[in-house]
Structure formats: structure tokens, C-alpha cells
Write a protein that holds these residues in place. Structure first.
Motif, PDB file in Angstrom:
ATOM      1  N   ILE A 227      -3.703  -2.280  -3.645  1.00  0.00           N
ATOM      2  CA  ILE A 227      -4.667  -3.318  -3.814  1.00  0.00           C
ATOM      3  C   ILE A 227      -3.912  -4.708  -4.650  1.00  0.00           C
ATOM      4  N   SER A 228      -3.036  -4.048  -5.087  1.00  0.00           N
ATOM      5  CA  SER A 228      -2.094  -5.229  -5.922  1.00  0.00           C
ATOM      6  C   SER A 228      -1.605  -6.440  -5.056  1.00  0.00           C
ATOM      7  N   LYS A 229      -1.082  -5.946  -3.884  1.00  0.00           N
ATOM      8  CA  LYS A 229      -0.645  -7.202  -2.892  1.00  0.00           C
ATOM      9  C   LYS A 229      -1.843  -8.143  -2.563  1.00  0.00           C
ATOM     10  N   TYR A 230      -3.074  -8.005  -2.916  1.00  0.00           N
ATOM     11  CA  TYR A 230      -4.368  -8.787  -2.295  1.00  0.00           C
ATOM     12  C   TYR A 230      -4.511  -9.314  -3.868  1.00  0.00           C
ATOM     13  N   LEU A 231      -4.028  -9.068  -4.897  1.00  0.00           N
ATOM     14  CA  LEU A 231      -4.307  -9.559  -6.309  1.00  0.00           C
ATOM     15  C   LEU A 231      -3.314 -10.631  -6.738  1.00  0.00           C
ATOM     16  N   VAL A 232      -2.353 -10.509  -6.281  1.00  0.00           N
ATOM     17  CA  VAL A 232      -1.111 -11.260  -6.435  1.00  0.00           C
ATOM     18  C   VAL A 232      -0.563 -12.528  -5.454  1.00  0.00           C
TER      19      VAL A 232
ATOM     20  N   TYR B  78      -7.592  -3.202 -14.366  1.00  0.00           N
ATOM     21  CA  TYR B  78      -6.449  -2.698 -13.331  1.00  0.00           C
ATOM     22  C   TYR B  78      -5.280  -2.677 -13.772  1.00  0.00           C
ATOM     23  N   GLU B  79      -4.424  -1.736 -13.739  1.00  0.00           N
ATOM     24  CA  GLU B  79      -2.776  -1.766 -14.027  1.00  0.00           C
ATOM     25  C   GLU B  79      -2.277  -0.845 -12.972  1.00  0.00           C
ATOM     26  N   ALA B  80      -1.018  -1.636 -12.620  1.00  0.00           N
ATOM     27  CA  ALA B  80      -0.276  -1.079 -11.638  1.00  0.00           C
ATOM     28  C   ALA B  80       1.224  -1.582 -11.946  1.00  0.00           C
ATOM     29  N   THR B  81       2.109  -0.603 -11.526  1.00  0.00           N
ATOM     30  CA  THR B  81       3.577  -1.132 -11.777  1.00  0.00           C
ATOM     31  C   THR B  81       4.504  -0.474 -10.591  1.00  0.00           C
ATOM     32  N   GLY B  82       5.475  -1.045 -10.434  1.00  0.00           N
ATOM     33  CA  GLY B  82       6.523  -0.876  -9.168  1.00  0.00           C
ATOM     34  C   GLY B  82       6.054  -0.426  -8.007  1.00  0.00           C
TER      35      GLY B  82
END
Lengths: 266, 259
Positions: free
Chosen positions: B86-91, B254-258
Motif C-alpha cells: 500500500i506504501s506505493k499509493y501513499l507516497v 501505518y509504518e513500513a520500511t524497505g
């Protein structure tokens, strides 16, 4: 022969043990899926009670008899979702993603391995509801039951499970012949409604199609008829032969189809 | 808007990539729903009370076509949340809601259109036609996007829970089952108890299937259709607001790394 049977038997229970451990790890998932299963079962009973209340009979089956049929369907359905769905999904995925090699190199029957490695316990409540309602419904019909009748019922339930399994396995095995077919495993569940109704519902062409050519309409009807004391020998013999024949055909079809598999590097 | 147009085109291409799969996915439940018409016909044969089999046949053809609008899966969204994709949509400058909405909407509407194109002529050949007036057809078409919008928002509410739980597909499916049962997809609401028929006017269930089918079959007058549309719109906006609230709350923590 005995050694091989013992090995397969132990393997079967080892997988059940593993699945139980997995269940204990994800308890919330089990709780919600059980809720879904109970909801669906309750819906089925309510749905048919609504239909029966419109007329008191469906294709010559009264309310209590209909409950026997629906309970038989519910018991079969519990097994269908517990065993067949999980295994067939893994089986077809392993073909599409090239993981079949792992199973082919194991020193046990591949068909056996892909058919028993998975199961879910989410449908336990569905099974319990089915059995309880079946007992109540049989009592309500006041049909005298003998040990022979019960044994025959159990035999035909096993045959029905074999028939559903074989059909599903044949359909899933088609995955060897096509490039990608995610919906292949939805085909048999989508036809489940066909064995939820008495065979008398089908008339004309539908009757020939669903009771003779592909006897989906007999899956729940035949065991229920046996329990209600209105089973017909010719239908029982025909259905028994068809179910065993389907199992043999599924094994043969798998042997032919697996030759098309070309997965490497797993 | 150009990027969302591209999402639509890509979703359509993705859908048409495996055509046999699309065919199976589209028609897998149509036959099952049509079987219900057979069941009712068997009941009608023995019934002393009048059961309009023609109406039931029309009803189930329409139900089979509409089925996909309220019965679809958002497994991919759940997987994106769980695995962190989901990170790719958030950034990136793209709205996740719109992306998923267009992606699912394209697939759902394509299936509905295919079903309509195949099933309506077959039903007509078998003597089952709808005879819908132009005004009702217009109202029916107005219902369709709102049904999908409302159901999508509701399913996304359930899917958003994946930010906090490991697996939420069972929650989504529980909601779907309740809707399947109470919306009239499987049983026309006319056969339900009267008290339910009364309260169902104000609940979000019947406007999802039963009411639009009644509109299609010319069984509702304009004011009744408008009221039902209003109820559907109200619930859809409520689900949307709830979804937006949950989504905002979830993405803040929400947190995501790497990834």
C-alpha cells in the motif's frame, strides 16, 4: 500393500495434526470463518423454510423430508469446504506456479498427497448443525430406522463425497491443459445448489442432464431417499457405479494430464 | 484524470488477458441463481396459491445480472495492506481509494455488461423479456453505479481493518452473506415476513438488489423508486464517510520500511 496403506494413513493424520497447530496459531481467523459458515448454514435452512412455507412441499418432499435433504447437503458441504476447497486450490496453484515438482518427487502417490495435504476446521459447526437437524428431521418424519438403513446412508454419503471429489479433481486437473484459470476452483462450488434440491425439481432436458448424464441432482437426494425409506434400487446402483467410475476416471485423467507438466527449477 | 483513465484501461486489459478465466468468473454464479427459478417453478406446480412463475423467471435473470455489483472481493487490497504494498499509493500522487475503486469497478461493470449481453437475448429467446419503460430503465441505470459505490465503500471499511488484524476476509465475507440474504438476490423480498418487508425500506439491503429489479420489472412507481434511490444514496455516503474516517486513522499510524 499393508505397509503402503499404513504409510498413507499416518501421513493423512500427520497433515491433520499440522493443520490443527495452524488453527491454534490463528484463532481469530477460525472464529470469523466459523461465523461465516454458521451464517451461511442458517441462511440455507431459512431459505428453504421460506420456500416450503409457500406450499408445504417441494417436488413431492414435505417440510421434514426437505430438512433431511438440506441436512444431508449441509453435512456434505461441510466436508466439501473443509477438505476439497483447500486442497484443490493448492493443487491448481501448484500447477500454475510450477510447484508441482515438489509433489511429484515425493515417495507417495501424488494424487493422494495433493488431495489430503490441506484442510480447514472452520466448518465444524456447520457439520454439527447438519447432524443435529438431520436427527431431529428424521425423528419428525417418523420413518422407522434400522441399522442397515443407517449403514446404507453412510455408504452413499461416502459415495457422494467421492463423486464430488472426483468431479472437482477432474476439473482442477484441467489446469494442466490451460495457461491460467483462477476461477477453475469456483466451478464446482458454483454448482453446489444443484444438489441442494430434490431431483424431482428437474424436469425435461434438465432432468436428463442433472440426474442421468451428470447426476449432480442425485448427490444429496439418493442418501436422503435411503434414510426416508423411499430409495429406488435402480437409481442407487446407477449412482454408485457413476461415483466409483468418476473416481477411476479422475485417476486416469490425472495420469494423462501430469505428462503435460513442465515445471522446472523448484 | 488522465492517470485514472489509464488505471481503467489497464484494469480492462488485465481482465481481458485470460478470457476463459473471465468467462468462468462471469458466469459461475449465474447458473446457480437461475436454478432458483427452477426451484420456484417446482413449488408453483404443486401450489394451490398463485405463484407468478413468469415474474420469478424475469426476477432471477435480472438478479443473476446484478449479482456482481454487490458480490465482489477486495482480496488484493487486503494483501496490499498486509504485505505493505500500500506504501506505493501513499507516497505517489494517486488516491488509493480511487485507484482501487476504478480497478474493481472496471472488472465488476465489465462482468455485468457481459452477462447482460449474453443473458438478456437468451432469456428473450426463451420468452422472458422485461418490457421496461424508458423512464424505469433510466432509474435502473442510475441505481447501478451507486450500488457499486456503496458496496465498495462498505467492503473497504471491512478491508481497512487489515491495518490492525492479520486476516479480515472472513469479516468481509460475513457482510457479503448478510447482503446476499437480505438484499433479495436469492429470495424476492415479497416472500419474506411482512415486518421485514416494512423495515427493509429503510435499510441498505433491498436497494442493492430487490428494488432495482422491481424498477426494471415496472413494479414500482416513480415516487417509490426515488425514495429507494434516496435510501441507497444515504447509506452509500454513510459507508463512504466511515471508510474515509477509518482509512485516515489507519494510514496515520501505518509504518513500513524497505519496500
Amino acid at each position: 500393500m499393508y505397509k503402503s496403506l499404513r504409510k498413507h494413513w499416518r501421513l493423512f493424520w500427520k497433515f491433520r495434526q499440522l493443520r490443527l497447530m495452524l488453527l491454534l496459531e490463528y484463532r481469530n481467523s477460525f472464529f470469523f470463518w466459523s461465523l461465516v459458515s454458521v451464517l451461511w448454514t442458517a441462511f440455507n435452512y431459512f431459505f428453504f423454510s421460506l420456500i416450503v412455507s409457500a406450499n408445504n412441499t417441494i417436488a413431492g418432499w414435505n417440510q421434514s423430508e426437505m430438512y433431511v435433504l438440506i441436512s444431508t447437503f449441509t453435512i456434505l458441504d461441510a466436508f466439501t469446504w473443509s477438505f476439497f476447497y483447500a486442497n484443490m486450490t493448492t493443487y491448481t496453484k501448484s500447477i500454475f506456479y510450477g510447484e508441482m515438482t515438489t509433489y511429484l518427487t515425493r515417495p507417495v502417490s501424488t494424487q493422494f498427497l495433493v488431495s489430503i495435504q490441506n484442510n480447514s476446521f472452520n466448518n465444524i459447526f456447520r457439520l454439527v448443525i447438519g447432524i443435529v437437524v438431520l436427527v431431529k428431521a428424521v425423528q419428525a418424519t417418523q420413518v422407522p430406522l434400522s441399522l442397515g438403513t443407517i449403514l446404507l446412508y453412510v455408504t452413499f454419503m461416502i459415495l457422494s463425497l467421492l463423486f464430488i471429489y472426483s468431479l472437482w479433481f477432474i476439473v482442477a486437473t484441467c489446469a494442466f491443459w490451460v495457461e491460467r484459470l483462477d476461477n477453475i476452483n469456483e466451478l464446482i462450488p458454483a454448482t453446489r445448489r444443484m444438489w441442494q434440491v430434490p431431483r424431482g425439481v428437474y424436469s425435461g432436458l434438465a432432468s436428463t442432464l442433472f440426474t442421468v448424464i451428470l447426476p449432480l441432482g442425485l448427490i444429496s437426494t439418493i442418501p436422503s431417499e435411503i434414510l426416508l425409506g423411499k430409495g429406488e434400487l435402480r437409481w442407487m446402483v446407477y449412482y454408485g457405479i457413476f461415483a466409483v467410475g468418476s473416481l477411476l476416471f479422475s485417476t486416469w485423467f490425472f495420469r494423462i494430464s501430469v505428462k503435460r507438466y513442465s515445471g522446472v527449477g523448484n | 484524470m488522465a492517470k485514472y483513465w489509464l488505471v481503467f484501461k489497464l484494469s480492462l486489459l488485465q481482465l481481458l488477458e485470460y478470457r476463459l478465466d473471465l468467462f468462468l468468473g462471469t458466469f459461475r454464479y449465474a447458473a446457480s441463481i437461475m436454478l432458483l427459478a427452477l426451484l420456484w417453478m417446482a413449488v408453483a406446480k404443486e401450489s394451490t396459491a398463485f405463484i407468478d412463475t413468469r415474474y420469478l423467471l424475469q426476477y432471477y435473470v435480472a438478479a443473476a445480472i446484478l449479482y456482481g455489483l454487490s458480490n465482489f472481493h477486495l482480496d488484493e487490497v487486503e494483501e496490499d495492506i498486509r504485505l505493505g504494498y500500500i506504501s506505493k499509493y501513499l507516497v505517489k500522487p494517486i488516491s488509493p481509494f480511487l485507484f482501487y475503486f476504478i480497478n474493481s469497478g472496471t472488472k465488476t461493470f465489465a462482468e455485468v455488461v457481459i452477462k447482460a449481453f449474453v443473458m438478456i437475448p437468451i432469456a428473450a429467446l426463451l420468452g422472458v423479456s422485461f418490457g421496461t419503460s424508458l423512464a424505469n430503465l433510466f432509474i435502473f441505470f442510475c441505481f447501478m453505479p451507486v450500488i457499486f459505490f456503496g458496496m465498495f465503500s462498505l467492503y473497504l471499511v471491512a478491508t481497512s481493518l487489515a491495518f490492525w488484524f492479520t486476516s479480515v476476509d472472513s469479516i468481509r465475507l460475513s457482510i457479503m452473506f448478510v447482503f446476499r440474504f437480505l438484499s433479495g438476490i436469492f429470495i424476492p423480498i415479497l416472500f419474506m415476513p411482512e415486518w421485514f418487508q416494512y423495515i427493509s425500506r429503510w435499510l441498505p439491503f433491498t436497494p442493492v438488489a430487490f428494488t432495482p429489479i422491481q424498477v426494471l420489472l415496472n413494479k414500482l412507481d416513480f415516487s417509490q423508486s426515488l425514495l429507494a434511490f434516496g435510501v441507497l444514496l444515504f447509506w452509500s455516503l454513510l459507508f463512504f464517510a466511515l471508510q474515509q474516517f477509518l482509512w485516515r486513522k489507519a494510514t496515520h499510524s501505518y509504518e513500513a520500511t524497505g519496500i
